[in-house]
Structures are given as structure tokens and as C-alpha cells.
Design a protein around this motif. Structure first.
Motif, PDB file in Angstrom:
ATOM      1  N   SER A 173       0.777  -1.153  -0.223  1.00 57.04           N
ATOM      2  CA  SER A 173       0.053  -0.030  -0.075  1.00 57.04           C
ATOM      3  C   SER A 173       0.771   1.412  -0.032  1.00 57.04           C
ATOM      4  CB  SER A 173      -0.824  -0.217   1.323  1.00 57.04           C
ATOM      5  OG  SER A 173      -2.000   0.990   1.167  1.00 57.04           O
ATOM      6  N   GLY A 210      -3.075  -0.501  -3.816  1.00 60.72           N
ATOM      7  CA  GLY A 210      -1.712   0.190  -3.483  1.00 60.72           C
ATOM      8  C   GLY A 210      -1.328   1.385  -3.878  1.00 60.72           C
ATOM      9  N   GLU A 217      -8.326  -3.332  -6.885  1.00 60.46           N
ATOM     10  CA  GLU A 217      -8.811  -3.041  -5.466  1.00 60.46           C
ATOM     11  C   GLU A 217      -8.188  -1.826  -4.811  1.00 60.46           C
ATOM     12  OE1 GLU A 217      -9.035  -7.653  -4.419  1.00 60.46           O
ATOM     13  OE2 GLU A 217      -7.477  -6.671  -3.557  1.00 60.46           O
ATOM     14  N   ARG A 234      -7.022   3.698  -0.433  1.00 63.85           N
ATOM     15  CA  ARG A 234      -6.486   4.884  -0.139  1.00 63.85           C
ATOM     16  C   ARG A 234      -6.681   6.082  -1.322  1.00 63.85           C
ATOM     17  NH1 ARG A 234      -2.165   5.276   3.398  1.00 63.85           N
ATOM     18  NH2 ARG A 234      -1.772   3.037   2.879  1.00 63.85           N
ATOM     19  N   ARG A 248      -2.345   6.593  12.320  1.00 64.95           N
ATOM     20  CA  ARG A 248      -1.253   6.199  11.385  1.00 64.95           C
ATOM     21  C   ARG A 248       0.039   6.988  11.848  1.00 64.95           C
ATOM     22  NH1 ARG A 248      -0.986   7.713   6.836  1.00 64.95           N
ATOM     23  NH2 ARG A 248      -0.456   5.760   5.816  1.00 64.95           N
ATOM     24  N   TYR A 306       2.949   4.095  12.175  1.00 67.92           N
ATOM     25  CA  TYR A 306       3.859   3.879  10.668  1.00 67.92           C
ATOM     26  C   TYR A 306       4.720   4.981  10.720  1.00 67.92           C
ATOM     27  CZ  TYR A 306      -0.328   1.315   9.256  1.00 67.92           C
ATOM     28  OH  TYR A 306      -1.530   0.437   9.398  1.00 67.92           O
ATOM     29  N   TYR A 324      -7.928   4.964   6.228  1.00 72.07           N
ATOM     30  CA  TYR A 324      -7.314   4.395   7.458  1.00 72.07           C
ATOM     31  C   TYR A 324      -7.215   5.349   8.452  1.00 72.07           C
ATOM     32  CZ  TYR A 324      -6.148   1.058   3.525  1.00 72.07           C
ATOM     33  OH  TYR A 324      -6.138   0.218   2.557  1.00 72.07           O
TER      34      TYR A 324
HETATM   35  N1  LLP Z   1      -6.351  -5.225  -1.560  1.00 70.30           N
HETATM   36  C1  LLP Z   1      -5.662  -5.813  -0.651  1.00 70.30           C
HETATM   37  C2  LLP Z   1      -5.555  -7.309  -0.704  1.00 70.30           C
HETATM   38  C3  LLP Z   1      -5.157  -5.169   0.629  1.00 70.30           C
HETATM   39  O1  LLP Z   1      -4.460  -5.738   1.476  1.00 70.30           O
HETATM   40  C4  LLP Z   1      -5.411  -3.827   0.694  1.00 70.30           C
HETATM   41  C5  LLP Z   1      -4.733  -3.055   1.656  1.00 70.30           C
HETATM   42  C6  LLP Z   1      -5.843  -3.129  -0.408  1.00 70.30           C
HETATM   43  C7  LLP Z   1      -6.555  -4.005  -1.722  1.00 70.30           C
HETATM   44  C8  LLP Z   1      -6.101  -1.585  -0.619  1.00 70.30           C
HETATM   45  O2  LLP Z   1      -4.844  -1.000  -0.571  1.00 70.30           O
HETATM   46  P1  LLP Z   1      -5.037   0.606  -0.996  1.00 70.30           P
HETATM   47  O3  LLP Z   1      -5.356   0.691  -2.293  1.00 70.30           O
HETATM   48  O4  LLP Z   1      -5.661   1.090  -0.107  1.00 70.30           O
HETATM   49  O5  LLP Z   1      -3.203   0.714  -0.835  1.00 70.30           O
HETATM   50  N2  LLP Z   1      -3.296   0.875   7.376  1.00 70.30           N
HETATM   51  C9  LLP Z   1      -2.442   1.119   6.416  1.00 70.30           C
HETATM   52  C10 LLP Z   1      -2.707   0.365   5.121  1.00 70.30           C
HETATM   53  C11 LLP Z   1      -3.105  -1.118   5.243  1.00 70.30           C
HETATM   54  C12 LLP Z   1      -3.138  -1.627   3.867  1.00 70.30           C
HETATM   55  C13 LLP Z   1      -3.694  -2.966   3.928  1.00 70.30           C
HETATM   56  N3  LLP Z   1      -4.267  -3.414   2.795  1.00 70.30           N
HETATM   57  C14 LLP Z   1      -2.048   2.555   6.362  1.00 70.30           C
HETATM   58  O6  LLP Z   1      -2.926   3.208   7.070  1.00 70.30           O
HETATM   59  O7  LLP Z   1      -1.165   3.117   5.538  1.00 70.30           O
END
Ligand code: LLP
Length: 384
Positions: free
Chosen positions: A190, A227, A265, A268, A304, A308, A362
Motif C-alpha cells: 500500500s 496500493g 482493489e 486509499r 497512522r 507507521y 485508514y
Molecule cells: N487489496 C488488498 C488485498 C489489501 O490488503 C489492501 C490493503 C488493498 C487492496 C487496498 O490497498 P490501498 O489501495 O488502500 O493501498 N493501514 C495502512 C494500510 C494497510 C493496507 C492494507 N491492505 C495505512 O494506514 O497505511
């Protein structure tokens, strides 16, 4: 920066709270959908980033599918208008109860992370005389060059099935009657801001599709996860990320079969910039080495930065004095309850209202009641 009229309204609400700019959310959602549609791609919005009812209703109406990681998220998504046929369900530890709920909802796919999980889904589906459509989540061993806590695509991470297991998994799936393999799934991490990482992912996906072909498998769907990172440093200048370039990378680098559907998917990049945590300054404490701004919002409201060391831009909405350097900290009895160190904001006094920006993803979802504090409420630009 919110308008003067909005700031006047925000000043009247009990802090801390989340504030969502609904116009920006809708614009971001529409841009993402339009850019994806140009290539016939589907975006499953990742509910884990923000599962607030109002936000979900806007996103389902905009045409997103959903990416869920718990049965409760599946139920929430369905309540908020997402079609179950467009729900992908991921997670390394799906329980029997959750698998039952997902099967009863008639979701699009189970993104499966291990052989025991596939066998379990097969036996639960068999009892219901159903066939579960599944994707194998592949661990492609690609480094996302992001924070170690949000890197997921390396062999050392707990996620997915690695190349050395493909043969065994494919043979097993062939022997099971109640699961049908329809997709491969990838998600490598991510807050990825280095776009080359997605090119590397595409090259790996191409290689892996070839390996599956040699095992006699050509699938109708492919899911490359989420991500896409956002600009936490300049939220105003880059309030909507460059979705066009992002999708073009996949269009240019990925070899899809004729008719093969590509799924994403994203979490963020859809919701982060529309949300801020609004907090009031309880005290300003001037020290010899540091000046501290102490806010009524804490790490329980937005974890956050503590978890992190994530950077969120902070604005003082009620001061136009020259800027000064502060550590901006919450009230909780932990040194990690710090939103920013050495941050330049307009000179601040007790009672000022601060916006901690880019907190739509998040943020609210990760809030807790630590220290027996109340959960932050949410307010919306079109309702206040
Ligand atoms: N698909 C899967 C399998 C995932 O595990 C995640 C995020 C996403 C999609 C969505 O990812 P995005 O587009 O949002 O990057 N709490 C952390 C982020 C954890 C992300 C977990 N998985 C933060 O605050 O940075």
C-alpha cells in the motif's frame, strides 16, 4: 483549505471529529471510474480504507465493486448498495462463519491465500450444494518499496501462495468439486508512489500467467489489487491522484488474454484526500528546545502517525499569523501520540482549530477507544 464559511461551521462542532469533503470524494470517484472504464477495467473499492455508510453509498452509486476482508464488511457493502456479484473477499484467516456468510451473499470471488483455506471453502460450499468461485492470491515476491508494515508481496510476508506451490495447488483445485478457479489475485502493498513498482508487478504477472498456462490454466479474470499511493505532503496541489497514468501502466505492460477482465482493489487513492481529522488546540506549551501544540484529538482518533510514523500535513484553520515550528501532539499518555514533529504551521494559540489532512483512508476505520475516549464522529461538507 476549506472556505471561510465552512471553517465557521466547523468551529461550532465538538472536536475531535472527521470531516469529509463530499464534492472532492465524488470528483475523485468519478475520475477513477472514468479512467478505468477507458480500458474496460473494474475497480473494487477496498472497504478497509473507510467503511463509513455515507461514503460507501456514494462509491456504490459511482459504480465501484467492493473488496472486503471480513464478513461484516460484506454485510456493510451490501447494505450500502454494492452488488454482491461485484464483491471480492480477501484475507488470510477467513473463518467458517465468514465463509458461510460470503457463500450466502453470492459474492464474485474468494481470494484464497492457502491450500487449507481452499479445502475448507470447498467443504463448506459442498454442504450447501454450491460452487464457490475462487482466485488464488499469488505472492509474486515483488518489493513494493513502501513501509514494511504495508508491504505484502514478499515471500517473507504471510500473504498468498508462492511460485513453488503452484503445481500442488492447481492439482488440488482440479480434484475439488465445489470450488472453481476463475482468477489470479495479486496485491503487493500500500501507499506505493514509485510507479515502476507497478511495471515490475505487470512483468511478474505476465510470467506467472505463463506458468499457469503450462499447467493448463487460462483464466477469465485477473485481479492486481490496490496500493496506489497519494501525496500526503501536498494534499491541495494533488487532491486527485493521476489515475490515468496508473491505468495506462497496466494497459501497456500487462498481457491479458482475449476477453480476460482486469480488476483492481483501490482504497486509499479513492478516499484519503477527502477526509481530515479536525481537532482543537487544548494548550500550547513552550519549552526550551521545543514548542508543543497539544490537541484534543489523539492517536486513538488517527493512529497512522503513531503506528507507521506516517506524515499528514497539518493546517491551522483559525490563525493567519506567521508560521512557527511545533511538535503537534495528542493528549494520550504515550510518547508515540504525536501527529507531527517540527511541523511549520501558523502561530497557534489555545482554542485554535487544526485540520490533520489526508485522513480519509485508514483514519476513522482504525480509531479506537483507548484511554476510554469516545470514537470520533463524522461530518460531511454537504450536511453541515
Ligand atoms: N487489496 C488488498 C488485498 C489489501 O490488503 C489492501 C490493503 C488493498 C487492496 C487496498 O490497498 P490501498 O489501495 O488502500 O493501498 N493501514 C495502512 C494500510 C494497510 C493496507 C492494507 N491492505 C495505512 O494506514 O497505511
Amino acid at each position: 483549505m476549506p472556505s471561510k464559511a465552512i471553517i465557521e461551521k466547523l468551529k461550532k462542532i465538538q472536536t475531535p471529529f472527521y470531516f469529509y469533503d463530499i464534492e472532492l470524494l465524488k470528483k475523485t470517484a468519478q475520475t477513477a471510474i472514468n479512467e478505468a472504464e477507458k480500458f474496460g477495467y473494474t475497480i473494487h473499492y477496498a472497504l478497509k480504507a473507510n467503511s463509513n455508510h455515507k461514503i460507501l453509498k456514494i462509491l456504490s452509486a459511482a459504480g465501484f465493486g467492493a473488496d472486503c476482508v471480513s464478513a461484516n464488511e460484506i454485510v456493510r457493502a451490501t447494505e450500502c448498495g454494492f452488488n454482491p456479484k461485484h464483491i471480492a473477499y480477501a484475507g488470510v484467516g477467513k473463518t467458517d462463519k465468514e465463509i458461510n456468510t460470503a457463500l450466502d451473499s453470492g459474492i464474485f470471488t474468494f481470494n484464497c491465500e492457502s491450500l487449507p483455506e481452499i479445502e475448507n471453502i470447498n467443504s463448506i460450499a459442498a454442504k450447501k450444494s454450491k460452487i464457490a468461485d475462487i482466485a488464488i492470491r499469488i505472492n509474486p515476491n515483488v518489493d513494493a518499496h513502501t513501509h514494511e508494515y504495508v508491504t505484502t508481496g514478499l515471500e517473507e510476508n504471510k500473504f498468498g501462495i508462492s511460485e513453488w506451490q503452484f503445481n500442488e495447488v492447481v492439482e488440488k483445485i482440479k480434484s475439488l468439486d465445489s470450488v472453481k478457479l476463475i482468477s489470479l489475485h495479486f496485491h503487493i502493498g500500500s501507499q506505493i508512489t514509485d510507479m515502476k513498482v507497478f511495471e515490475t508487478l505487470c512483468a511478474r504477472v505476465n510470467e506467472i500467467q505463463k506458468i499457469f498456462e503450462t499447467l493448463g490454466i487460462k483464466l477469465p479474470h485477473l485481479n492486481v489489487g490496490g496500493g496506489l499511493g497519494i501525496d500526503y505532503k501536498n494534499p491541495d496541489a494533488n487532491s486527485i491522484i493521476d489515475f490515468k497514468s496508473y491505468f495506462e501502466i497496466f494497459n501497456k505492460n500487462l498481457n491479458l488474454y482475449d476477453g480476460q477482465k482486469l480488476h483492481f482493489e483501490l482504497g486509499r487513492s479513492i478516499v484519503a484526500q477527502c477526509g481530515s481529522l479536525i481537532t482543537q488546540v487544548t494548550y500550547v506549551k513552550n519549552g526550551r528546545q521545543k514548542n508543543f501544540v497539544i490537541t484534543d484529538g489523539g492517536m486513538n482518533d488517527l493512529i497512522r502517525p503513531a503506528l507507521y510514523r506516517a506524515y499528514h500535513k497539518i493546517k491551522n484553520l483559525t490563525s493567519s499569523k506567521p508560521e512557527k515550528i511545533y511538535d503537534i501532539v495528542g493528549p494520550i499518555c504515550e510518547s508515540s501520540d504525536c501527529f507531527a514533529k517540527n511541523e511549520m504551521i501558523n502561530e497557534t494559540q489555545r482554542g485554535d482549530i487544526l485540520a490533520i489532512c489526508s485522513a480519509g483512508a485508514y483514519g476513522e476505520v482504525m480509531a479506537s477507544q483507548y484511554n476510554l475516549r469516545e470514537l470520533p464522529k463524522a461530518y460531511y461538507s454537504d450536511e453541515i
